[in-house]
Design a protein around this motif. Structure first.
Motif, PDB file in Angstrom:
ATOM      1  N   ARG A 165       0.840  -1.212   0.000  1.00 25.66           N
ATOM      2  CA  ARG A 165       0.000   0.000   0.000  1.00 25.66           C
ATOM      3  C   ARG A 165       0.867   1.252   0.000  1.00 25.66           C
ATOM      4  O   ARG A 165       0.575   2.216  -0.716  1.00 25.66           O
ATOM      5  CB  ARG A 165      -0.910  -0.023   1.230  1.00 25.66           C
ATOM      6  CG  ARG A 165      -1.859   1.157   1.325  1.00 25.66           C
ATOM      7  CD  ARG A 165      -2.935   1.103   0.263  1.00 25.66           C
ATOM      8  NE  ARG A 165      -3.756   2.314   0.285  1.00 25.66           N
ATOM      9  CZ  ARG A 165      -3.502   3.429  -0.391  1.00 25.66           C
ATOM     10  NH1 ARG A 165      -2.434   3.504  -1.154  1.00 25.66           N
ATOM     11  NH2 ARG A 165      -4.301   4.470  -0.312  1.00 25.66           N
TER      12      ARG A 165
ATOM     13  N   ASP B  75       2.360   1.935  -3.457  1.00 24.47           N
ATOM     14  CA  ASP B  75       1.417   2.226  -4.549  1.00 24.47           C
ATOM     15  C   ASP B  75       1.324   1.080  -5.548  1.00 24.47           C
ATOM     16  O   ASP B  75       1.277   1.285  -6.775  1.00 24.47           O
ATOM     17  CB  ASP B  75       1.789   3.524  -5.280  1.00 24.47           C
ATOM     18  CG  ASP B  75       1.583   4.754  -4.412  1.00 24.47           C
ATOM     19  OD1 ASP B  75       0.558   4.816  -3.712  1.00 24.47           O
ATOM     20  OD2 ASP B  75       2.462   5.645  -4.419  1.00 24.47           O
TER      21      ASP B  75
ATOM     22  N   GLU C 106      -0.314  -2.220  -7.583  1.00 20.27           N
ATOM     23  CA  GLU C 106      -1.583  -2.563  -8.213  1.00 20.27           C
ATOM     24  C   GLU C 106      -1.711  -4.078  -8.279  1.00 20.27           C
ATOM     25  O   GLU C 106      -0.707  -4.802  -8.291  1.00 20.27           O
ATOM     26  CB  GLU C 106      -1.676  -1.983  -9.625  1.00 20.27           C
ATOM     27  CG  GLU C 106      -1.727  -0.468  -9.665  1.00 20.27           C
ATOM     28  CD  GLU C 106      -1.969   0.056 -11.066  1.00 20.27           C
ATOM     29  OE1 GLU C 106      -1.687  -0.685 -12.039  1.00 20.27           O
ATOM     30  OE2 GLU C 106      -2.455   1.185 -11.201  1.00 20.27           O
TER      31      GLU C 106
ATOM     32  N   GLN D  42      -6.601  -4.057 -13.843  1.00 23.63           N
ATOM     33  CA  GLN D  42      -5.589  -3.752 -12.831  1.00 23.63           C
ATOM     34  C   GLN D  42      -6.234  -2.830 -11.807  1.00 23.63           C
ATOM     35  O   GLN D  42      -6.766  -1.778 -12.157  1.00 23.63           O
ATOM     36  CB  GLN D  42      -4.369  -3.093 -13.468  1.00 23.63           C
ATOM     37  CG  GLN D  42      -3.633  -4.000 -14.436  1.00 23.63           C
ATOM     38  CD  GLN D  42      -2.505  -3.291 -15.169  1.00 23.63           C
ATOM     39  OE1 GLN D  42      -2.160  -2.158 -14.871  1.00 23.63           O
ATOM     40  NE2 GLN D  42      -1.927  -3.966 -16.154  1.00 23.63           N
TER      41      GLN D  42
ATOM     42  N   PRO E  19      -5.732  -0.668  -8.282  1.00 23.17           N
ATOM     43  CA  PRO E  19      -4.814  -0.152  -7.266  1.00 23.17           C
ATOM     44  C   PRO E  19      -5.095  -0.821  -5.920  1.00 23.17           C
ATOM     45  O   PRO E  19      -6.263  -1.060  -5.574  1.00 23.17           O
ATOM     46  CB  PRO E  19      -5.130   1.343  -7.219  1.00 23.17           C
ATOM     47  CG  PRO E  19      -5.783   1.638  -8.532  1.00 23.17           C
ATOM     48  CD  PRO E  19      -6.536   0.396  -8.909  1.00 23.17           C
TER      49      PRO E  19
ATOM     50  N   SER F 133      -5.097   0.425  -3.189  1.00 20.51           N
ATOM     51  CA  SER F 133      -5.934   1.333  -2.408  1.00 20.51           C
ATOM     52  C   SER F 133      -7.412   1.040  -2.593  1.00 20.51           C
ATOM     53  O   SER F 133      -8.235   1.374  -1.730  1.00 20.51           O
ATOM     54  CB  SER F 133      -5.648   2.784  -2.816  1.00 20.51           C
ATOM     55  OG  SER F 133      -5.893   2.969  -4.204  1.00 20.51           O
TER      56      SER F 133
END
Length: 322
Positions: free
Chosen positions: A163, A166, A168, A178, A180, A182
C-alpha cells in the motif's frame, strides 16, 4: 473438514465453475479445518506459470505464485523495494513463507477469534448474525474504518508495504483489469462479508510495482511476541529528504483496520517540513482523528501514535542525531 473434490489446473481457464482456488493453502486449509469455509471443490493453480519476478516498465511484475520467501530474498526487491522485503520477513515463520504465495497473501482473511469460532455470531462469516467482538474480547481489533457490523482487522504485513509502495493488483477475468491496492480491499460498512473487489471466477495473476520510490524505507511491527505474531500496530514508511526537509512521504498502517490504512492528508502535512516530534505528533493527530476503541483495544490509539513517531524519527535520521 468436509469432503471436497480436487482439480489441478493446467491453464488459467482450466478451472471448474465455482471452485475455490488453492495455492500454498496456509490460510485456506485452517479455515477449512474450522469449517469457516467449506468449499465443495478446490482447484490447485501451483502448476501455472505465475511464479516469476520480472521487469514491468520502470517497475516490477510479481507473479501471484511467487513464494513469500523468494520475494523477500530477491536481490532487486531488497535493493529497490526494501520495505517489501522487511514486511515479508516480519510476517509468519520461515516454513510458512516457503509455502505462502503473493496472491494468497493478499487474499488471507482476518484472524478474529469470533470469525473462526462457528458457535459465535459473526457478520463476516454469517451476514446478519451480529458481531461478538463488539462488547467481547477485542484487543486485536480495529480502531479505524470499523462499523457497527464488524471491527475485525486485516492481518497481513505484505499488503501494508504494498500500500505504501502504490502497488496494483493484476486480475484475470473475462475483462482483465488492474486494481490499485488502495481500491482492492473494502471496509466493512454493512457488508463485512464482502472483503475485496474480486468477482466470482476471477483470479489474481500478479502484483505490479511502480518505479522504485527511493528514500528511506522502514517497516516497524509491534506485536505480542518477537516471532510469528500478527501486528497490534505496524507502520510502513517511505521518506525522502532534501536539505533537511521531508521531500516525499508515504505511510501505511497495519493491525488497525479492515484493510491497510493510508491517510494522504498526514503525508501532505509532512512534505516540505523539517522533522520534529511536534510535526510527527500533528501527523498522528490527523490519522487518529476518526479513531475509536472498543474497550480492549483502546491502547492501540496511543500505540499507533508512538509507533509512528518512532518510525518517522528513524526514517528522517532524527534518531541518529538525538
Amino acid at each position: 473438514m468436509k469432503p471436497f473434490t480436487y482439480h489441478r489446473a493446467s491453464t488459467l481457464t482450466d478451472r471448474p465453475a465455482g471452485a475455490t482456488i488453492i495455492a500454498g493453502g496456509t490460510n485456506l486449509l485452517d479455515l477449512m479445518k474450522h469449517e469457516v469455509m467449506t468449499p465443495k471443490a478446490l482447484v490447485d493453480i501451483t502448476a501455472l506459470d505465475l511464479n516469476r519476478i520480472e521487469a514491468h516498465g520502470d517497475g516490477l511484475r510479481i507473479g501471484a505464485l511467487v513464494r513469500n520467501s523468494d520475494l523477500a530474498a530477491d536481490p532487486v526487491i531488497r535493493r529497490d523495494y526494501p520495505l517489501l522485503s522487511r514486511a515479508l520477513l516480519a510476517g509468519a515463520s520461515g516454513q510458512l513463507r516457503n509455502m505462502a504465495t503473493t496472491g494468497g497473501n493478499l487474499m488471507q482473511r482476518t484472524r478474529c477469534p469470533y470469525f473462526y469460532d462457528t458457535r459465535m455470531p459473526c457478520n463476516k462469516r454469517e451476514p446478519g448474525s451480529g458481531c461478538a467482538a463488539i462488547g467481547g474480547v477485542n484487543r486485536n481489533h480495529a480502531i479505524l474504518g470499523a462499523s457497527p457490523a464488524c471491527i475485525a482487522t486485516y492481518p497481513g504485513d505484505m499488503a501494508v508495504a504494498l500500500r505504501a509502495l502504490d502497488a496494483e493488483v493484476e486480475i484475470e477475468s473475462p475483462a482483465p483489469r488492474q486494481v490499485p491496492l488502495s481500491e482492492f480491499y473494502r471496509l466493512p460498512a454493512d457488508t463485512p462479508d464482502v472483503e475485496t473487489v474480486m468477482r466470482p471466477g476471477e483470479i489474481i495473476t500478479a502484483v505490479l510495482l511502480p518505479a522504485p520510490a527511493g528514500g528511506q524505507q522502514r517497516y516497524r511491527k509491534v506485536r505480542d511476541r518477537a516471532s510469528y505474531a500478527f501486528a497490534l500496530v505496524s507502520v510502513a514508511a517511505i521518506i525522502g529528504m532534501e536539505n533537511n526537509r521531508i521531500a516525499h512521504a508515504a505511510l501505511a498502517f497495519g493491525g488497525v483496520a479492515a484493510k491497510p490504512w493510508r491517510d494522504p492528508g498526514a503525508e501532505a502535512l509532512l512534505i516540505g517540513q523539517e522533522p520534529s516530534d511536534t510535526l510527527f505528533g500533528r501527523a498522528a493527530d490527523l490519522i487518529l482523528q476518526s479513531a475509536g476503541g472498543y474497550g480492549g483495544n483502546d491502547f492501540k490509539i496511543p500505540l499507533l501514535r508512538r509507533t509512528l513517531i518512532a518510525t518517522l524519527r528513524d526514517a528522517t535520521g532524527m534518531e541518529a542525531t538525538a
